[in-house]
Design a protein around this motif. Sequence first.
Motif, short mmCIF file in Angstrom:
data_model
loop_
_atom_site.label_atom_id
_atom_site.label_comp_id
_atom_site.label_asym_id
_atom_site.label_seq_id
_atom_site.Cartn_x
_atom_site.Cartn_y
_atom_site.Cartn_z
N ALA A 1 -8.38 -2.03 -1.85
CA ALA A 1 -9.13 -0.81 -1.55
C ALA A 1 -8.15 0.25 -1.06
CB ALA A 1 -10.22 -1.08 -0.51
N ALA A 2 -7.21 0.60 -1.93
CA ALA A 2 -6.10 1.46 -1.51
C ALA A 2 -6.57 2.83 -1.03
CB ALA A 2 -5.09 1.60 -2.66
N THR A 3 -7.54 3.41 -1.72
CA THR A 3 -8.00 4.75 -1.35
C THR A 3 -8.61 4.75 0.05
OG1 THR A 3 -8.38 5.25 -3.68
CG2 THR A 3 -9.44 6.69 -2.06
N ALA A 4 -9.52 3.81 0.30
CA ALA A 4 -10.16 3.72 1.62
C ALA A 4 -9.12 3.38 2.69
CB ALA A 4 -11.26 2.67 1.60
N CYS B 1 -5.87 4.09 2.74
CA CYS B 1 -5.05 5.26 3.05
C CYS B 1 -5.82 6.26 3.91
CB CYS B 1 -4.57 5.92 1.76
SG CYS B 1 -3.31 4.96 0.88
N GLY B 2 -7.12 6.42 3.61
CA GLY B 2 -7.95 7.33 4.39
C GLY B 2 -8.05 6.89 5.84
N LEU C 1 0.85 -1.18 0.00
CA LEU C 1 0.00 0.00 0.00
C LEU C 1 0.89 1.24 0.00
CD1 LEU C 1 -2.90 1.21 0.26
CD2 LEU C 1 -2.55 1.17 2.75
N CYS D 1 0.62 5.46 -0.11
CA CYS D 1 -0.37 6.51 0.11
C CYS D 1 0.08 7.89 -0.36
CB CYS D 1 -0.78 6.56 1.57
SG CYS D 1 -1.65 5.08 2.13
N GLY E 1 -0.25 9.42 -4.22
CA GLY E 1 -1.65 9.01 -4.27
C GLY E 1 -1.76 7.56 -3.85
N PRO E 2 -2.98 7.08 -3.58
CA PRO E 2 -3.15 5.69 -3.15
C PRO E 2 -2.86 4.72 -4.29
CG PRO E 2 -5.11 7.02 -2.65
CD PRO E 2 -4.26 7.81 -3.61
N SER E 3 -2.06 3.68 -4.00
CA SER E 3 -1.80 2.64 -4.98
C SER E 3 -1.31 1.40 -4.24
CB SER E 3 -0.76 3.10 -6.02
OG SER E 3 0.50 3.28 -5.39
N GLY F 1 -12.15 -0.29 5.16
CA GLY F 1 -11.25 -0.34 4.02
C GLY F 1 -9.91 -1.01 4.27
#
Lengths: 144, 144
Positions: A76-79, A81-82, A64, A66, A69-71, A140
């Motif tokens: 569910a990289a975006t969730a 990282c959040g 992961l 962050c 950007g999330p990758s 996430g």
Amino acid sequence: MRNTARWATTIGLTAAAVCAPLAGAASAAPDGAPPALYAPSALVLTMGHGESATTVAPERAVTLTCAPGPSGTHPAATAACGELAEVNGDLRALTMDEGVFCTHQYDPVVVTVAGVWQGQRISYERTFANECVMNAHGSGVLTF
Amino acid sequence: MRNTARWATTIGLTAAAVCAPLAGAASAAPDGAPPALYAPSALVLTMGHGESATTVAPERAVTLTCAPGPSGTHPAATAACGELAEVNGDLRALTMDEGVFCTHQYDPVVVTVAGVWQGQRISYERTFANECVMNAHGSGVLTF
């Protein structure tokens, strides 16, 4: 002309002072690598059945990133990282969602997160009583 | 017909025996996640100036996944996975390329690799006398 030259010198020195740290960071990266102008966040998350990461082989492991950007292979990289941002990378601070019912069956799963979070090395481990309890923590970061 | 039925049963049981472990691994993945039918390899590599990872903040950190294929924020993931495979994930086993000249200046850099390699947790750290020496070890894994 003398004033113009002085202004040019001033602007030049200012530009050098402003840009030097960025250029330094950029030149620190090897040829072909993107310049790192942000604190790195690069993590590996693992999950396995058992009580302790020292004795449990990881059944699943994902990467992961962050920043910028999330990758990563986390699904569910975006969730993820959040949620990690909310607990500053420490998954021990994740709380259980209200309204979720789980049995009290003891079939522990251990989750680890390790690597670099916003420029700092981190290594956390958390054991949940069972997979239902694990899944009830956040929506996430642990869904991998 | 009885023979046909017996053969069908045999084939069915054989298929179940062969496929069950794979199906088990697949169903272990959460909804939406790809099934993990291979030993996971998910790593974080860091690099910083100093002697020990315990005291040095990482200047650069990248992720590297080697299964099912090379990926991650590592700028040379394919070469990195190949070199790590040769030393079984242990960067302390990387040897210096012959014919490379580096000064003896002591300006140490410390590199770490941690996470999961072919299903096993790993955590290695190696300190090089200077960046030139580091870059002379292999041609892929440390170029990040």
